[in-house]
Enzyme design. Structure first.
Site, PDB file in Angstrom:
ATOM      1  N   CYS A 102      -1.932  20.127 -42.066  1.00 55.98           N
ATOM      2  CA  CYS A 102      -0.673  21.004 -41.604  1.00 55.98           C
ATOM      3  C   CYS A 102      -1.086  21.910 -40.505  1.00 55.98           C
ATOM      4  CB  CYS A 102      -0.481  21.877 -42.932  1.00 55.98           C
ATOM      5  SG  CYS A 102       1.152  22.694 -42.122  1.00 55.98           S
ATOM      6  N   GLY A 103      -0.250  21.197 -39.373  1.00 52.24           N
ATOM      7  CA  GLY A 103      -0.709  21.960 -38.115  1.00 52.24           C
ATOM      8  C   GLY A 103      -0.110  23.396 -37.973  1.00 52.24           C
ATOM      9  N   HIS A 104       1.070  23.482 -38.490  1.00 53.64           N
ATOM     10  CA  HIS A 104       1.702  24.718 -38.456  1.00 53.64           C
ATOM     11  C   HIS A 104       0.974  25.813 -39.091  1.00 53.64           C
ATOM     12  CE1 HIS A 104       3.664  24.960 -42.415  1.00 53.64           C
ATOM     13  NE2 HIS A 104       3.775  26.196 -41.960  1.00 53.64           N
ATOM     14  N   ASP A 264      10.824  20.649 -41.948  1.00 50.35           N
ATOM     15  CA  ASP A 264       9.976  21.546 -41.263  1.00 50.35           C
ATOM     16  C   ASP A 264      10.679  22.288 -40.111  1.00 50.35           C
ATOM     17  OD1 ASP A 264       7.916  22.888 -39.621  1.00 50.35           O
ATOM     18  OD2 ASP A 264       6.638  20.853 -39.632  1.00 50.35           O
ATOM     19  N   GLY A 269       2.826  20.173 -36.469  1.00 43.16           N
ATOM     20  CA  GLY A 269       1.754  19.747 -35.767  1.00 43.16           C
ATOM     21  C   GLY A 269       0.773  18.496 -36.166  1.00 43.16           C
ATOM     22  N   SER A 270       0.978  18.338 -37.589  1.00 41.53           N
ATOM     23  CA  SER A 270       0.441  17.094 -37.740  1.00 41.53           C
ATOM     24  C   SER A 270       1.089  15.840 -37.207  1.00 41.53           C
ATOM     25  CB  SER A 270       0.019  16.805 -39.027  1.00 41.53           C
ATOM     26  OG  SER A 270       1.184  17.000 -40.113  1.00 41.53           O
TER      27      SER A 270
HETATM   28  O1  LIG Z   1       2.832  21.452 -38.904  1.00 43.12           O
HETATM   29  C1  LIG Z   1       2.597  20.533 -39.647  1.00 43.12           C
HETATM   30  O2  LIG Z   1       1.579  19.802 -39.683  1.00 43.12           O
HETATM   31  C2  LIG Z   1       3.153  20.833 -41.189  1.00 43.12           C
HETATM   32  N1  LIG Z   1       4.515  21.321 -41.214  1.00 43.12           N
HETATM   33  C3  LIG Z   1       4.945  21.252 -42.245  1.00 43.12           C
HETATM   34  C4  LIG Z   1       4.767  19.957 -42.461  1.00 43.12           C
HETATM   35  C5  LIG Z   1       3.495  19.706 -42.143  1.00 43.12           C
HETATM   36  O3  LIG Z   1       2.492  19.691 -42.952  1.00 43.12           O
END
Ligand SMILES: O=C(O)[C@H]1NCC[C@@H]1O
Length: 349
Positions: A102-104, A264, A269-270
């Site tokens: 999870c990038g965020h 999201d 991020g991912s």
């Molecule tokens: O930013 C992300 O990668 C995540 N945000 C919610 C879903 C992903 O895991």
């Protein structure tokens, strides 16, 4: 006594207590557990993820579901890592279970780790925080100046295009051609135009329905595999894009629908990692060409670029750097009174 003088104390009560710090990254919530969880057993972060799913899932529901959370809530639980290089390990949780990347959350946790002293000596202009995610070690770099944390960039695990131009039969839409790419989690990518939709203009519900139908189709018709672990080999969600994959200094928008039709708010991020790997694989961007990715849901932005070629098993892969900003929104102490008939949490769809 006026409300401004009341102390933030709960009256005497029974039941489990869980303390959290809440943040958001590009509008996407992150509820970081800081106290109240029992030990998460397992000799690796991946096995801890399995343990949490099998033995502690009631606590995920307490924190993610209503009345304490909501359908699209996201959480992080800090755990020990088996990797000496890691400053912390983390499990991610959402409305359906536990993700692998999870990038965020990494962007928010980078700041959190420096602010809450999970790393030894903060350094200016950037402090490195090594975060062991279920998908592997992710290196975050947190702006740090005059005692304050700022923007965060991270280098993710090797990302790769798994398959391009895969045709699946999607209920309600017929044959749809998708690309599948990995950025710590697997995503299917489709241009929203295929459904007559626009990621910035169309109603969220309509985008969610189309993306969810694609996710179901890919899950049932395409077998994924990951060279490192079978635990990583599942489709996390579908990302609808504006189709602007050829390099341009202009932002490109996407919307990610993951887990159980969860939306999201951030550019993901991912997902940015997986999308950059796909663009690089198709020759649409070069190493170190920075692109701006915009959330179709909120307009918030991350940047992303491929910085290095590498391998992941037999796949030609890239290391992708993603950057963004996270902010604190509050702290909470949640309780779970045993007399409360809705104490286990519920979701409205
Ligand atoms: O930013 C992300 O990668 C995540 N945000 C919610 C879903 C992903 O895991």
């Amino acid at each position: 006594m006026s409300s401004s003088e009341m102390e933030l104390q709960l009256p005497p009560h029974e039941g489990v207590e869980l303390s959290v710090v809440d943040m958001h990254t590009g509008g996407e919530p992150l509820r970081i557990v800081v106290a109240g969880y029992p030990e998460v057993r397992g000799d690796s972060v991946l096995s801890k993820r399995r343990y949490a799913r099998e033995h502690l899932d009631h606590l995920r529901k307490v924190l993610m579901f209503e009345p304490r959370g909501h359908y699209d809530m996201y959480g992080a639980l800090i755990v020990d890592s088996e990797t000496p290089e890691a400053d912390l390990g983390v499990l991610f949780m959402h409305n359906e279970g536990y993700s692998t990347m999870c990038g965020h959350a990494v962007i928010a946790l980078g700041r959190f780790a420096v602010d809450y002293k999970l790393v030894k000596e903060p350094r200016s202009p950037e402090t490195q925080v090594n975060i062991h995610c279920p998908c592997g070690l992710v290196k975050a770099f947190v702006e740090y100046s005059a005692g304050k944390t700022g923007a965060v960039r991270f280098l993710s695990v090797p990302a790769f295009a798994f398959a391009t131009d895969v045709t699946v039969t999607v209920e309600g839409f017929g044959e749809v051609t998708v690309d599948i790419s990995y950025g710590g989690a697997f995503y299917a990518f489709v241009d929203a135009e295929r459904f007559g939709l626009d990621v910035k203009q169309s109603r969220t519900r309509v985008l969610v329905d189309a993306a969810t139908a694609v996710t179901r189709a890919v899950k049932s018709q395409v077998k994924l595999h990951h060279p490192v672990s079978d635990d990583l080999a599942f489709l996390y969600g579908t990302i609808l894009t504006d189709g602007r994959d050829q390099f341009s200094p202009e932002p490109t928008a996407n919307i990610c629908v993951f887990a159980e039709a969860q939306v999201d708010r951030s550019p993901t991020g991912s997902g940015v990692t997986a999308r950059v790997a796909l663009q690089y694989h198709k020759g649409l961007i070069q190493l170190n060409q920075t692109r701006t990715f915009q959330s179709g849901a909120t307009g918030s932005q991350f940047t992303g670029k491929a910085v290095e070629e590498t391998r992941c098993g037999d796949f030609r892969a890239v290391v992708v750097e993603v950057a963004g900003r996270a902010f604190y929104t509050g702290v909470s102490r949640f309780v779970q009174e045993p007399q409360d008939e809705l104490t286990h949490g519920f979701l409205l769809k």
